[in-house]
Design an enzyme around this catalytic site. Sequence first.
Site, mmCIF file in Angstrom:
data_model
loop_
_atom_site.group_PDB
_atom_site.id
_atom_site.type_symbol
_atom_site.label_atom_id
_atom_site.label_comp_id
_atom_site.label_asym_id
_atom_site.label_seq_id
_atom_site.Cartn_x
_atom_site.Cartn_y
_atom_site.Cartn_z
ATOM 1 N N LYS A 148 0.830 -1.212 0.000
ATOM 2 C CA LYS A 148 0.000 0.000 0.000
ATOM 3 C C LYS A 148 0.865 1.264 0.000
ATOM 4 O O LYS A 148 0.595 2.190 -0.742
ATOM 5 C CB LYS A 148 -0.908 0.054 1.242
ATOM 6 C CG LYS A 148 -1.951 -1.031 1.320
ATOM 7 C CD LYS A 148 -2.952 -0.750 2.435
ATOM 8 C CE LYS A 148 -2.350 -0.701 3.828
ATOM 9 N NZ LYS A 148 -1.777 -1.977 4.295
ATOM 10 N N ARG A 164 -9.316 1.748 9.013
ATOM 11 C CA ARG A 164 -8.948 0.382 9.361
ATOM 12 C C ARG A 164 -10.072 -0.356 10.061
ATOM 13 O O ARG A 164 -9.913 -1.516 10.449
ATOM 14 C CB ARG A 164 -7.732 0.420 10.283
ATOM 15 C CG ARG A 164 -6.397 0.455 9.496
ATOM 16 C CD ARG A 164 -5.453 -0.287 10.243
ATOM 17 N NE ARG A 164 -4.150 -0.694 10.011
ATOM 18 C CZ ARG A 164 -3.093 -0.080 9.552
ATOM 19 N NH1 ARG A 164 -3.166 1.111 9.089
ATOM 20 N NH2 ARG A 164 -1.938 -0.665 9.519
ATOM 21 N N ARG A 220 11.425 -6.438 4.971
ATOM 22 C CA ARG A 220 11.210 -5.003 4.747
ATOM 23 C C ARG A 220 12.139 -4.136 5.595
ATOM 24 O O ARG A 220 12.236 -4.312 6.799
ATOM 25 C CB ARG A 220 9.757 -4.660 5.082
ATOM 26 C CG ARG A 220 9.440 -3.199 4.925
ATOM 27 C CD ARG A 220 7.976 -2.986 4.779
ATOM 28 N NE ARG A 220 7.280 -2.912 6.059
ATOM 29 C CZ ARG A 220 6.006 -2.581 6.171
ATOM 30 N NH1 ARG A 220 5.289 -2.346 5.092
ATOM 31 N NH2 ARG A 220 5.449 -2.523 7.351
ATOM 32 N N ARG A 224 11.365 -2.048 11.084
ATOM 33 C CA ARG A 224 10.343 -1.612 12.044
ATOM 34 C C ARG A 224 10.150 -2.670 13.119
ATOM 35 O O ARG A 224 10.141 -3.861 12.835
ATOM 36 C CB ARG A 224 9.017 -1.382 11.306
ATOM 37 C CG ARG A 224 8.944 -0.012 10.681
ATOM 38 C CD ARG A 224 7.759 0.151 9.800
ATOM 39 N NE ARG A 224 6.499 -0.342 10.360
ATOM 40 C CZ ARG A 224 5.325 -0.248 9.735
ATOM 41 N NH1 ARG A 224 5.261 0.307 8.546
ATOM 42 N NH2 ARG A 224 4.231 -0.700 10.284
ATOM 43 N N ARG A 244 -0.813 -8.481 13.370
ATOM 44 C CA ARG A 244 -1.320 -7.452 12.454
ATOM 45 C C ARG A 244 -2.192 -8.073 11.368
ATOM 46 O O ARG A 244 -3.183 -7.481 10.954
ATOM 47 C CB ARG A 244 -0.144 -6.678 11.855
ATOM 48 C CG ARG A 244 0.524 -5.778 12.897
ATOM 49 C CD ARG A 244 1.890 -5.317 12.468
ATOM 50 N NE ARG A 244 1.852 -4.475 11.300
ATOM 51 C CZ ARG A 244 2.871 -4.342 10.455
ATOM 52 N NH1 ARG A 244 3.987 -5.010 10.635
ATOM 53 N NH2 ARG A 244 2.759 -3.535 9.424
HETATM 54 P P1 AMP Z 1 1.043 0.859 9.120
HETATM 55 O O1 AMP Z 1 2.290 1.656 8.899
HETATM 56 O O2 AMP Z 1 -0.113 1.377 8.308
HETATM 57 O O3 AMP Z 1 1.276 -0.619 8.969
HETATM 58 O O4 AMP Z 1 0.619 1.100 10.646
HETATM 59 C C1 AMP Z 1 1.476 0.726 11.695
HETATM 60 C C2 AMP Z 1 0.679 0.672 12.984
HETATM 61 O O5 AMP Z 1 0.149 1.970 13.264
HETATM 62 C C3 AMP Z 1 -0.519 -0.257 12.956
HETATM 63 O O6 AMP Z 1 -0.174 -1.602 13.232
HETATM 64 C C4 AMP Z 1 -1.385 0.362 14.041
HETATM 65 O O7 AMP Z 1 -0.880 0.063 15.326
HETATM 66 C C5 AMP Z 1 -1.158 1.863 13.817
HETATM 67 N N1 AMP Z 1 -2.124 2.445 12.862
HETATM 68 C C6 AMP Z 1 -1.882 2.947 11.625
HETATM 69 N N2 AMP Z 1 -3.006 3.405 11.058
HETATM 70 C C7 AMP Z 1 -4.000 3.166 11.945
HETATM 71 C C8 AMP Z 1 -5.398 3.385 11.944
HETATM 72 N N3 AMP Z 1 -6.025 3.916 10.897
HETATM 73 N N4 AMP Z 1 -6.102 3.018 13.051
HETATM 74 C C9 AMP Z 1 -5.506 2.479 14.116
HETATM 75 N N5 AMP Z 1 -4.196 2.217 14.182
HETATM 76 C C10 AMP Z 1 -3.436 2.563 13.109
#
Ligand code: AMP
Length: 213
Positions: free
Chosen positions: A13, A88, A127, A158, A169
């Site tokens: 994404k 989400r 990654r 990360r 996740r």
């Molecule tokens: P991502 O970089 O999109 O994989 O997000 C990393 C982490 O940030 C996720 O595993 C969640 O803990 C948090 N996070 C990101 N976007 C959201 C969202 N829209 N709602 C809740 N938690 C989020």
Amino acid sequence: MRLILLGPPGAGKGTQAVRMAYRFGVPHVATGDLLRFATAWQTDIGMRAKTYMDAGELVPDEFVLELLCTRLSEDDAAVGFVLDGYPRNPAQADALDAILAEIDAPLEAAVNLWVPDENIIARLSARMSCPTCGRTFNSTAEAPLAVCDIDGMALFQRADDSAEVIAKRLQVFRDRTAPLIEYYGARDILVTVDGIGELGDVEDRIAKALEER
Ligand code: AMP
């Protein structure tokens, strides 16, 4: 263009959102990045969000919404956005609809990037992320990567790209986020695109699906 990208963690994404944002001349807004910046700056929201992020759980909706509203109210987002990582869950989808209804600018499209679980685990484990520009790179034993192509910063893995947190996740995606595919499908703004293959090919597939919709 007002576009969202849906798909499990590691579906690509972020990479495709950057490309779509460039194509459409709109900002790429990633709630994961907003949260990571908030954590790095040790803001109130950042400090509270960290525990959830480290565990692979969703951060409470109100924290994410506050960061998102602030970002979308910046001038560059007046022309649209590509949202990556939001919504989400159904409550976040409703909140987004409400924000957009206020400015009379509904969502135009939702891209569902489809990638099977086994590819996701391999991708996320390999990654590496850039701390400054947020871009991600695939680092394998055959082709290890240490620095960002764009700004030369040392790449890092990360904390939530560990095997245990990846599994969590993915489960959170299935339970909370996957229902949104049906939600946007029912509104006729959803396109599903195969996320496997070369980055340029996936980008072309997304662009074509958006044109044909
Ligand atoms: P991502 O970089 O999109 O994989 O997000 C990393 C982490 O940030 C996720 O595993 C969640 O803990 C948090 N996070 C990101 N976007 C959201 C969202 N829209 N709602 C809740 N938690 C989020």
